[in-house]
Design a protein around this motif. Structure first.
Motif, PDB file in Angstrom:
ATOM      1  N   HIS A 244       0.902  -1.170   0.175  1.00 46.38           N
ATOM      2  CA  HIS A 244      -0.124  -0.097  -0.004  1.00 46.38           C
ATOM      3  C   HIS A 244       0.855   1.243  -0.002  1.00 46.38           C
ATOM      4  O   HIS A 244       1.795   1.190   0.676  1.00 46.38           O
ATOM      5  CB  HIS A 244      -0.806   0.053   1.347  1.00 46.38           C
ATOM      6  CG  HIS A 244      -1.808   1.079   1.426  1.00 46.38           C
ATOM      7  ND1 HIS A 244      -2.827   1.204   0.458  1.00 46.38           N
ATOM      8  CD2 HIS A 244      -1.618   2.182   1.872  1.00 46.38           C
ATOM      9  CE1 HIS A 244      -3.326   2.460   0.878  1.00 46.38           C
ATOM     10  NE2 HIS A 244      -2.859   2.999   1.917  1.00 46.38           N
ATOM     11  N   VAL A 245       0.693   2.255  -0.846  1.00 52.95           N
ATOM     12  CA  VAL A 245       1.475   3.462  -1.025  1.00 52.95           C
ATOM     13  C   VAL A 245       0.735   4.712  -0.917  1.00 52.95           C
ATOM     14  O   VAL A 245      -0.568   4.699  -1.404  1.00 52.95           O
ATOM     15  CB  VAL A 245       2.239   3.502  -2.281  1.00 52.95           C
ATOM     16  CG1 VAL A 245       2.936   4.780  -2.504  1.00 52.95           C
ATOM     17  CG2 VAL A 245       3.191   2.414  -2.657  1.00 52.95           C
ATOM     18  N   GLU A 246       1.067   5.303  -0.035  1.00 52.71           N
ATOM     19  CA  GLU A 246       0.141   6.986  -0.184  1.00 52.71           C
ATOM     20  C   GLU A 246       1.264   7.967  -0.497  1.00 52.71           C
ATOM     21  O   GLU A 246       2.405   7.826  -0.347  1.00 52.71           O
ATOM     22  CB  GLU A 246      -0.286   7.219   1.326  1.00 52.71           C
ATOM     23  CG  GLU A 246      -1.283   6.205   1.629  1.00 52.71           C
ATOM     24  CD  GLU A 246      -2.161   6.544   2.764  1.00 52.71           C
ATOM     25  OE1 GLU A 246      -2.443   7.799   3.052  1.00 52.71           O
ATOM     26  OE2 GLU A 246      -2.780   5.732   3.260  1.00 52.71           O
ATOM     27  N   VAL A 247       0.775   9.258  -1.211  1.00 51.73           N
ATOM     28  CA  VAL A 247       1.643  10.211  -1.515  1.00 51.73           C
ATOM     29  C   VAL A 247       1.227  11.259  -0.823  1.00 51.73           C
ATOM     30  O   VAL A 247      -0.113  11.439  -0.739  1.00 51.73           O
ATOM     31  CB  VAL A 247       1.447  10.255  -3.148  1.00 51.73           C
ATOM     32  CG1 VAL A 247       2.339  11.456  -3.390  1.00 51.73           C
ATOM     33  CG2 VAL A 247       1.943   8.883  -3.757  1.00 51.73           C
ATOM     34  N   ALA A 248       2.004  12.167  -0.434  1.00 53.14           N
ATOM     35  CA  ALA A 248       1.905  13.351   0.111  1.00 53.14           C
ATOM     36  C   ALA A 248       2.352  14.574  -0.776  1.00 53.14           C
ATOM     37  O   ALA A 248       3.506  14.534  -1.137  1.00 53.14           O
ATOM     38  CB  ALA A 248       2.638  13.634   1.342  1.00 53.14           C
ATOM     39  N   ILE A 249       1.454  15.256  -1.080  1.00 52.13           N
ATOM     40  CA  ILE A 249       1.531  16.350  -1.966  1.00 52.13           C
ATOM     41  C   ILE A 249       1.615  17.779  -1.259  1.00 52.13           C
ATOM     42  O   ILE A 249       0.587  17.961  -0.716  1.00 52.13           O
ATOM     43  CB  ILE A 249       0.652  16.593  -3.322  1.00 52.13           C
ATOM     44  CG1 ILE A 249       0.768  15.321  -4.158  1.00 52.13           C
ATOM     45  CG2 ILE A 249       0.980  17.862  -4.185  1.00 52.13           C
ATOM     46  CD1 ILE A 249      -0.242  15.194  -5.223  1.00 52.13           C
ATOM     47  N   SER A 250       2.541  18.630  -1.124  1.00 53.77           N
ATOM     48  CA  SER A 250       2.635  19.568  -0.512  1.00 53.77           C
ATOM     49  C   SER A 250       3.181  20.836  -1.257  1.00 53.77           C
ATOM     50  O   SER A 250       3.432  20.848  -2.258  1.00 53.77           O
ATOM     51  CB  SER A 250       3.816  19.402   0.784  1.00 53.77           C
ATOM     52  OG  SER A 250       5.138  19.415   0.133  1.00 53.77           O
ATOM     53  N   TYR A 251       2.793  22.135  -0.357  1.00 53.30           N
ATOM     54  CA  TYR A 251       3.097  23.223  -1.137  1.00 53.30           C
ATOM     55  C   TYR A 251       4.765  23.392  -1.461  1.00 53.30           C
ATOM     56  O   TYR A 251       5.589  23.072  -0.344  1.00 53.30           O
ATOM     57  CB  TYR A 251       2.872  24.503  -0.133  1.00 53.30           C
ATOM     58  CG  TYR A 251       3.156  25.660  -0.428  1.00 53.30           C
ATOM     59  CD1 TYR A 251       2.389  26.416  -1.486  1.00 53.30           C
ATOM     60  CD2 TYR A 251       4.074  26.622   0.193  1.00 53.30           C
ATOM     61  CE1 TYR A 251       2.850  27.408  -2.062  1.00 53.30           C
ATOM     62  CE2 TYR A 251       4.499  27.865  -0.362  1.00 53.30           C
ATOM     63  CZ  TYR A 251       3.996  28.410  -1.180  1.00 53.30           C
ATOM     64  OH  TYR A 251       4.293  29.624  -1.756  1.00 53.30           O
ATOM     65  N   GLY A 252       4.958  23.950  -2.444  1.00 57.70           N
ATOM     66  CA  GLY A 252       6.250  24.002  -2.912  1.00 57.70           C
ATOM     67  C   GLY A 252       6.919  25.258  -3.262  1.00 57.70           C
ATOM     68  O   GLY A 252       7.765  25.401  -4.201  1.00 57.70           O
ATOM     69  N   GLY A 253       6.102  26.305  -2.975  1.00 56.77           N
ATOM     70  CA  GLY A 253       6.359  27.939  -3.508  1.00 56.77           C
ATOM     71  C   GLY A 253       7.520  28.270  -2.801  1.00 56.77           C
ATOM     72  O   GLY A 253       8.109  29.629  -3.103  1.00 56.77           O
ATOM     73  N   GLN A 254       8.120  27.753  -1.596  1.00 50.70           N
ATOM     74  CA  GLN A 254       9.149  28.327  -1.110  1.00 50.70           C
ATOM     75  C   GLN A 254       9.793  27.117  -0.382  1.00 50.70           C
ATOM     76  O   GLN A 254       9.096  26.290   0.134  1.00 50.70           O
ATOM     77  CB  GLN A 254       8.827  29.651  -0.405  1.00 50.70           C
ATOM     78  CG  GLN A 254       7.998  29.507   0.629  1.00 50.70           C
ATOM     79  CD  GLN A 254       7.778  30.866   1.453  1.00 50.70           C
ATOM     80  OE1 GLN A 254       8.294  31.699   1.397  1.00 50.70           O
ATOM     81  NE2 GLN A 254       6.517  30.923   2.195  1.00 50.70           N
ATOM     82  N   PRO A 255      10.954  27.279   0.239  1.00 48.67           N
ATOM     83  CA  PRO A 255      11.623  26.243   0.835  1.00 48.67           C
ATOM     84  C   PRO A 255      10.715  26.045   2.151  1.00 48.67           C
ATOM     85  O   PRO A 255      10.541  26.982   2.686  1.00 48.67           O
ATOM     86  CB  PRO A 255      13.064  26.699   1.253  1.00 48.67           C
ATOM     87  CG  PRO A 255      13.375  27.656   0.332  1.00 48.67           C
ATOM     88  CD  PRO A 255      12.148  28.265  -0.191  1.00 48.67           C
ATOM     89  N   VAL A 256      10.722  24.763   2.749  1.00 47.70           N
ATOM     90  CA  VAL A 256      10.055  24.407   3.799  1.00 47.70           C
ATOM     91  C   VAL A 256      11.225  24.749   4.943  1.00 47.70           C
ATOM     92  O   VAL A 256      12.422  24.623   4.971  1.00 47.70           O
ATOM     93  CB  VAL A 256       9.856  22.933   4.104  1.00 47.70           C
ATOM     94  CG1 VAL A 256       9.564  22.522   5.445  1.00 47.70           C
ATOM     95  CG2 VAL A 256       8.801  22.531   3.024  1.00 47.70           C
ATOM     96  N   GLY A 257      10.710  25.368   6.021  1.00 49.39           N
ATOM     97  CA  GLY A 257      11.781  25.956   6.939  1.00 49.39           C
ATOM     98  C   GLY A 257      12.461  27.158   6.103  1.00 49.39           C
ATOM     99  O   GLY A 257      11.977  27.787   5.444  1.00 49.39           O
ATOM    100  N   ARG A 258      13.741  27.517   6.969  1.00 48.22           N
ATOM    101  CA  ARG A 258      14.458  28.500   6.418  1.00 48.22           C
ATOM    102  C   ARG A 258      15.764  28.128   5.976  1.00 48.22           C
ATOM    103  O   ARG A 258      16.586  28.685   5.519  1.00 48.22           O
ATOM    104  CB  ARG A 258      14.640  29.775   7.527  1.00 48.22           C
ATOM    105  CG  ARG A 258      13.087  30.219   7.978  1.00 48.22           C
ATOM    106  CD  ARG A 258      13.182  31.243   8.875  1.00 48.22           C
ATOM    107  NE  ARG A 258      11.995  31.919   9.340  1.00 48.22           N
ATOM    108  CZ  ARG A 258      11.933  33.164   8.986  1.00 48.22           C
ATOM    109  NH1 ARG A 258      12.657  33.888   8.308  1.00 48.22           N
ATOM    110  NH2 ARG A 258      10.711  33.513   9.472  1.00 48.22           N
ATOM    111  N   ALA A 259      16.125  26.813   6.109  1.00 49.20           N
ATOM    112  CA  ALA A 259      17.793  26.568   5.758  1.00 49.20           C
ATOM    113  C   ALA A 259      17.612  25.605   4.668  1.00 49.20           C
ATOM    114  O   ALA A 259      16.724  24.685   4.507  1.00 49.20           O
ATOM    115  CB  ALA A 259      18.052  25.690   7.267  1.00 49.20           C
ATOM    116  N   VAL A 260      18.766  25.731   4.225  1.00 49.14           N
ATOM    117  CA  VAL A 260      19.026  25.030   2.885  1.00 49.14           C
ATOM    118  C   VAL A 260      20.421  24.565   2.822  1.00 49.14           C
ATOM    119  O   VAL A 260      21.345  25.456   2.973  1.00 49.14           O
ATOM    120  CB  VAL A 260      18.756  25.895   1.534  1.00 49.14           C
ATOM    121  CG1 VAL A 260      19.071  24.949   0.303  1.00 49.14           C
ATOM    122  CG2 VAL A 260      17.297  26.151   1.373  1.00 49.14           C
TER     123      VAL A 260
END
Length: 192
Positions: free
Chosen positions: A1-17
């Motif tokens: 069984h597989v589930e996929v999470a589609i999330s907002y990608g308009g800016q980085p999650v958090g502040r660190a890269v």
């Protein structure tokens, strides 16, 4: 069984890269039970952890994220993380400041008063790569602002971290050219 999470990608999650910056940010969130660190990081992490808890039958459908948030806020998530670190031969007493970041730094500041209207993921990625990321673990970019935030002229927008002067210089050149954070006043567009 597989589930996929589609999330907002308009800016980085958090502040660190970047490896060390992201690890510091995650460790701060874990240590504080989710009270410190970016809300977007905590929300995304608990949502995905919640999905896993539901898929594993630990939580009823629709209640996984609240169970994950409880594990974070009570310190259970931090304790489990430390067990994993220790199990892999790491230092169980690791603190965010123990993770070395690049000592060559540059702060890109806002030229005007206004609002952060756009964060370019592509520009931030390219700047982080130019700084040496991900090969140099201490290299990366820290976002001082997120989209929609009020900014004054001279406020920091991003901070670039590198382990060598030459990589920092390349990243600075790119940051000045690519405009990773667009700051605009009340007039967002001018036609005519």
């Amino acid at each position: 069984h597989v589930e996929v999470a589609i999330s907002y990608g308009g800016q980085p999650v958090g502040r660190a890269v970047g490896p060390a910056l992201e690890a510091r940010e995650a460790l701060i969130a874990l240590e504080s039970g989710g009270k410190k660190g970016p809300g977007s990081l905590v929300k995304k992490a608990t949502a995905i952890a919640g999905m896993l808890l539901e898929m594993g039958g630990v939580a009823q459908p629709g209640y996984g994220d609240s169970l994950a948030l409880e594990a974070l806020s009570t310190g259970k998530a931090h304790e489990k993380f430390l067990e994993i670190v220790e199990g892999q031969g790491g230092d169980r007493n690791v603190k965010p400041d123990d993770l070395p970041i690049g000592d060559k730094r540059f702060v890109l500041r806002s030229p005007v008063d206004g609002y952060a209207t756009r964060i370019s993921n592509e520009a931030i990625r390219r700047i982080a790569r130019a700084a040496g990321c991900p090969e140099d673990k201490g290299a990366g970019v820290y976002l001082h602002v997120k989209r929609g935030m009020k900014v004054n002229a001279g406020d920091p927008l991003i901070e670039i971290y590198a382990e060598s002067e030459s990589e920092l210089e390349r990243a600075i050149e790119l940051a000045k050219k690519l405009v990773p954070v667009r700051v605009e006043g009340m007039v967002l567009e001018r036609l005519g």
